[in-house]
Design an enzyme around this catalytic site. Structure first.
Site, short mmCIF file in Angstrom:
data_model
loop_
_atom_site.label_atom_id
_atom_site.label_comp_id
_atom_site.label_asym_id
_atom_site.label_seq_id
_atom_site.Cartn_x
_atom_site.Cartn_y
_atom_site.Cartn_z
N ASP A 62 -13.19 21.83 40.22
CA ASP A 62 -13.70 22.04 41.57
C ASP A 62 -12.62 21.79 42.63
OD1 ASP A 62 -13.59 19.31 41.12
OD2 ASP A 62 -15.74 18.98 41.28
N ASN A 128 -25.34 10.31 41.33
CA ASN A 128 -26.61 11.04 41.26
C ASN A 128 -26.66 11.96 40.04
OD1 ASN A 128 -24.89 13.09 41.94
ND2 ASN A 128 -25.84 13.59 43.89
N HIS A 130 -24.28 14.11 39.10
CA HIS A 130 -23.61 15.41 39.20
C HIS A 130 -22.39 15.48 38.27
CE1 HIS A 130 -21.04 13.87 42.78
NE2 HIS A 130 -20.16 14.21 41.86
N GLU A 135 -24.67 19.51 42.01
CA GLU A 135 -25.58 18.48 42.48
C GLU A 135 -26.96 18.65 41.85
OE1 GLU A 135 -24.38 16.06 44.02
OE2 GLU A 135 -23.18 16.55 45.79
#
Ligand code: GLP
Length: 235
Positions: A62, A128, A130, A135
């Site tokens: 990313d 979280n 990810h 996400e």
């Protein structure tokens, strides 16, 4: 999933190094790479080794949209500083954060991935759950695309920026579908702030609410965790 529990991230880096070395010895040529604090000890081990990556290709997960490659906060700059300046690869790919046409950039990256199937994909995990910048809510079939970062990810990543307002709101990320295409996956997680996400990834239901739970569907995943990150696992 194969789980390796280590004392700390230093030991984790050594365990991850062994997996890289074995993959390379067995002919792996395309390595999917990650950023963040987690893979730093792995990169240190690779850098101080005599492993030869001059015939290998790397493809990063990313990049923030809006940051130029030479921006010190970009993932390009992170990779240069922590790995590529110190260990030579034949060719390295990252999404281009300042690409003028977002759709063209997404297609370019998906073509890169189609041309170079990943042999070993390295991953961290967000608090979280990810992976990459996928996400919660991301579908498991997605390829590379533009994604919006959640408030919790912006806050978690603000430590690399002057303040939270400076953190880009969007990124390009390989999708979970692209990640699952890798032949082998290695995920590292260290520290108590990853414990809940690690437990959900390994023992929770396979659900888009925890993107990393998608890895339960992959046949060749190794997870390296320290004791703090393992704290919420049952048994
Ligand atoms: C970022 C990256 C992820 C990384 C995660 C965890 O959001 N896009 O690839 O796994 O942060 O980062 P860290 O290793 O710093 O905890």
């Amino acid at each position: 999933m194969k789980i390796i529990t280590v004392k700390d991230s230093q030991q984790g880096g050594k365990a991850a190094f062994k997996i890289f070395a074995t993959a390379l010895k067995n002919g792996a040529q395309v390595f999917g790479l990650a950023t963040g604090s987690t893979p730093l000890t792995t990169y240190q081990e690779l850098v101080s080794s005599n492993l030869d990556f001059t015939r290998a290709i790397s493809i990063n997960l990313d990049e923030y949209i809006g940051l130029k490659a030479d921006d010190p906060r970009s993932y390009h700059a992170y990779m240069q500083k922590n790995l590529f300046n110190l260990k030579k690869f034949k060719q390295s790919f990252l999404p281009q954060g300042d690409a003028t046409d977002e759709q063209v950039e997404v297609e370019r990256y998906n073509q890169v991935l189609a041309a170079h199937p990943i042999d070993l994909q390295l991953l961290g995990i967000g608090q979280n759950g990810h992976i990459g910048f996928n996400e919660p809510g991301s579908s498991f079939g997605e390829k590379t695309r533009k994604v919006a970062l959640t408030a919790s990810t912006i806050e978690a990543n603000s430590r690399f920026f002057e303040n939270e307002a400076e953190v880009p709101r969007f990124a390009y990320s390989m999708g979970i579908g692209s990640i699952l295409q890798a032949k082998q996956i290695l995920l590292e997680a260290y520290g108590s702030n990853k414990a809940a996400a690690v437990a959900k990834m390994i023992q929770g239901p396979v659900t888009v609410a925890c993107p990393a739970s998608a890895l339960q569907k992959h046949p060749n995943v190794t997870v390296i965790i320290d004791q703090a990150a393992a704290a919420e696992l049952k048994n």
